[in-house]
Motif scaffolding. Sequence first.
Motif, PDB file in Angstrom:
ATOM      1  N   ASP A  26      -7.240  -4.119  14.793  1.00  0.00           N
ATOM      2  CA  ASP A  26      -7.609  -3.105  13.892  1.00  0.00           C
ATOM      3  C   ASP A  26      -6.225  -2.637  12.977  1.00  0.00           C
ATOM      4  O   ASP A  26      -5.912  -1.515  13.021  1.00  0.00           O
ATOM      5  N   LEU A  27      -5.616  -3.618  12.574  1.00  0.00           N
ATOM      6  CA  LEU A  27      -4.558  -3.348  11.687  1.00  0.00           C
ATOM      7  C   LEU A  27      -4.724  -3.095  10.157  1.00  0.00           C
ATOM      8  O   LEU A  27      -5.624  -3.800   9.722  1.00  0.00           O
ATOM      9  N   ILE A  28      -4.394  -1.973   9.604  1.00  0.00           N
ATOM     10  CA  ILE A  28      -4.074  -1.872   8.339  1.00  0.00           C
ATOM     11  C   ILE A  28      -2.921  -2.249   7.797  1.00  0.00           C
ATOM     12  O   ILE A  28      -1.760  -1.590   8.251  1.00  0.00           O
ATOM     13  N   TRP A  29      -2.690  -3.172   6.552  1.00  0.00           N
ATOM     14  CA  TRP A  29      -1.347  -3.533   6.204  1.00  0.00           C
ATOM     15  C   TRP A  29      -0.899  -2.769   4.872  1.00  0.00           C
ATOM     16  O   TRP A  29      -1.887  -2.452   3.929  1.00  0.00           O
ATOM     17  N   PHE A  30       0.430  -2.487   4.797  1.00  0.00           N
ATOM     18  CA  PHE A  30       0.913  -1.811   3.630  1.00  0.00           C
ATOM     19  C   PHE A  30       2.224  -2.592   3.109  1.00  0.00           C
ATOM     20  O   PHE A  30       2.778  -3.782   3.951  1.00  0.00           O
ATOM     21  N   ALA A  31       2.266  -2.429   1.783  1.00  0.00           N
ATOM     22  CA  ALA A  31       3.469  -3.292   1.379  1.00  0.00           C
ATOM     23  C   ALA A  31       4.907  -2.472   1.756  1.00  0.00           C
ATOM     24  O   ALA A  31       6.144  -3.057   1.421  1.00  0.00           O
ATOM     25  N   THR A  32       4.813  -1.195   2.000  1.00  0.00           N
ATOM     26  CA  THR A  32       6.057  -0.263   2.136  1.00  0.00           C
ATOM     27  C   THR A  32       5.721   0.381   3.557  1.00  0.00           C
ATOM     28  O   THR A  32       4.731   0.514   3.824  1.00  0.00           O
ATOM     29  N   GLN A  33       7.222   0.665   3.986  1.00  0.00           N
ATOM     30  CA  GLN A  33       7.125   1.660   5.128  1.00  0.00           C
ATOM     31  C   GLN A  33       6.341   2.839   5.199  1.00  0.00           C
ATOM     32  O   GLN A  33       6.172   3.476   6.139  1.00  0.00           O
ATOM     33  N   GLU A  34       6.132   3.421   4.103  1.00  0.00           N
ATOM     34  CA  GLU A  34       5.621   4.763   3.837  1.00  0.00           C
ATOM     35  C   GLU A  34       4.213   4.738   4.213  1.00  0.00           C
ATOM     36  O   GLU A  34       3.428   5.734   4.567  1.00  0.00           O
ATOM     37  N   VAL A  94      -0.303   2.845   0.357  1.00  0.00           N
ATOM     38  CA  VAL A  94      -1.426   2.149  -0.083  1.00  0.00           C
ATOM     39  C   VAL A  94      -1.610   0.849   0.457  1.00  0.00           C
ATOM     40  O   VAL A  94      -0.630  -0.081   0.531  1.00  0.00           O
ATOM     41  N   SER A  95      -2.760   0.634   1.217  1.00  0.00           N
ATOM     42  CA  SER A  95      -2.937  -0.535   1.810  1.00  0.00           C
ATOM     43  C   SER A  95      -3.144  -1.854   0.833  1.00  0.00           C
ATOM     44  O   SER A  95      -3.343  -1.839  -0.144  1.00  0.00           O
ATOM     45  N   LEU A  96      -2.910  -2.967   1.658  1.00  0.00           N
ATOM     46  CA  LEU A  96      -2.889  -4.315   0.714  1.00  0.00           C
ATOM     47  C   LEU A  96      -4.345  -4.967   1.037  1.00  0.00           C
ATOM     48  O   LEU A  96      -4.799  -5.019   2.205  1.00  0.00           O
ATOM     49  N   PRO A  97      -4.839  -5.663   0.101  1.00  0.00           N
ATOM     50  CA  PRO A  97      -6.143  -6.229   0.540  1.00  0.00           C
ATOM     51  C   PRO A  97      -5.755  -7.554   1.159  1.00  0.00           C
ATOM     52  O   PRO A  97      -4.743  -8.224   1.201  1.00  0.00           O
ATOM     53  N   ALA A  98      -6.996  -7.797   2.165  1.00  0.00           N
ATOM     54  CA  ALA A  98      -6.569  -9.267   3.073  1.00  0.00           C
ATOM     55  C   ALA A  98      -6.313 -10.557   2.194  1.00  0.00           C
ATOM     56  O   ALA A  98      -5.521 -11.028   3.010  1.00  0.00           O
ATOM     57  N   THR A  99      -6.577 -10.722   1.033  1.00  0.00           N
ATOM     58  CA  THR A  99      -6.280 -11.977   0.357  1.00  0.00           C
ATOM     59  C   THR A  99      -5.004 -11.787  -0.344  1.00  0.00           C
ATOM     60  O   THR A  99      -4.504 -12.944  -1.119  1.00  0.00           O
TER      61      THR A  99
END
Length: 390
Positions: free
Chosen positions: A132-140, A143-148
């Motif tokens: 159940d992880l939500i991925w982000f480009a920054t440590q803050e 804004v989450s990243l699309p799976a693609t």
Amino acid sequence: MSILHSIYHIRLYLGMLIVIVGFFERAYAQSENEQITIDPGESVQLNAFSEGATYYVWLRNNEVIENATNSVYSVIKEGIYKAIAYNDYNCGSVLSNSIEVRYSKTSEEFTALHFCEKAKPTIMELDLGVNDLIWFATQERVVSLPATTLLEDGKRYYATSLSSEVNYAVEVFMDACLDIAVEKVVDRVNVPRGSMVNFTISVFNTTNIPAINVIVKEELPSGYIYQEHQSSAGIYKVAEGIWSIPKLVPNKQENLKIKVKVANEGDYLNQASLVYSEPEDFKVQNNVSTASVSPLCIVVYDIFTPNNDGMNETFIINCIEEYPNNVLKVYNREGTLVYYKKTYDNSWDGFSNVNGVFNKNERLPAGVYFYVLNLGIDTEPITGWIFIGY
């Protein structure tokens, strides 16, 4: 900032607090009940300033902190922090606005993952064993990243578990382009049915990175009857036709040798193929290799009984007429040649036709003899034992 003055009483009003969070390298202007959350081990400094103040008193959860009289206080515990400023007359200001410092439940878990750039990996390939992880480009983590989203070499990606709120960080390296080559050979191609042949399957790691959990499919087709095998590494399961290699080190090969009997009929095309590896193999062109035999119609019967009963009177070799340039030699147990014939035609009835231990044209005694049959074509001689009975 206003300061109240009187002859007997001077009251200082504490100004704005500035919170410096070393990890984020940002300054936060304090407002009422400001909340700052950081990871354990990170430092936070609270800075108090009021014009005319000579010392300060710091409070944590409304309790005075002993020996904390400077304008700067380093936080080492969670809590709600406030300050009071005093002047030379020991007159105190009103309480400052509060700042609540909280530590995250767990520190950020860091992992380095290696991928092959040619495989064009995406966020979906960032596998940490958490679903159940939500991925982000920054440590803050705003804004989450699309799976693609395509992964980039040397970049760090950040994630948070929805259920546990644990934070993760992954640094990506594009240096894991694995290439495993499969090769299969057979020691003899043109052989009679019933002959024994040996297949050798070689698996090469042609790159400078290790491979684990390598699985090769090596399932014998119907034209072969399994006899035995040997492997330099891993386990080969005959029934499943699977060769499992736990680890294949860089620039190394492992071999699997399988001895089989050529059946009288069936499929003689034997194929070996790579079906799995970690990391994933990027070059699929060399993942499959085949080898086969071309069974000759030759069938050598290993017993005959030249006793004039009309049955099995001569040494029979099926299809021998298709090889007119053949040569047959027969030896006794002592290695002495007892029979020799060019263009053998299934006519030998157990009599010697060469001079040696037995006179020429003398009937050979019952027993076991060794034969060598050269078909006169580009194949190895066919050898074996034959029994003469009476």
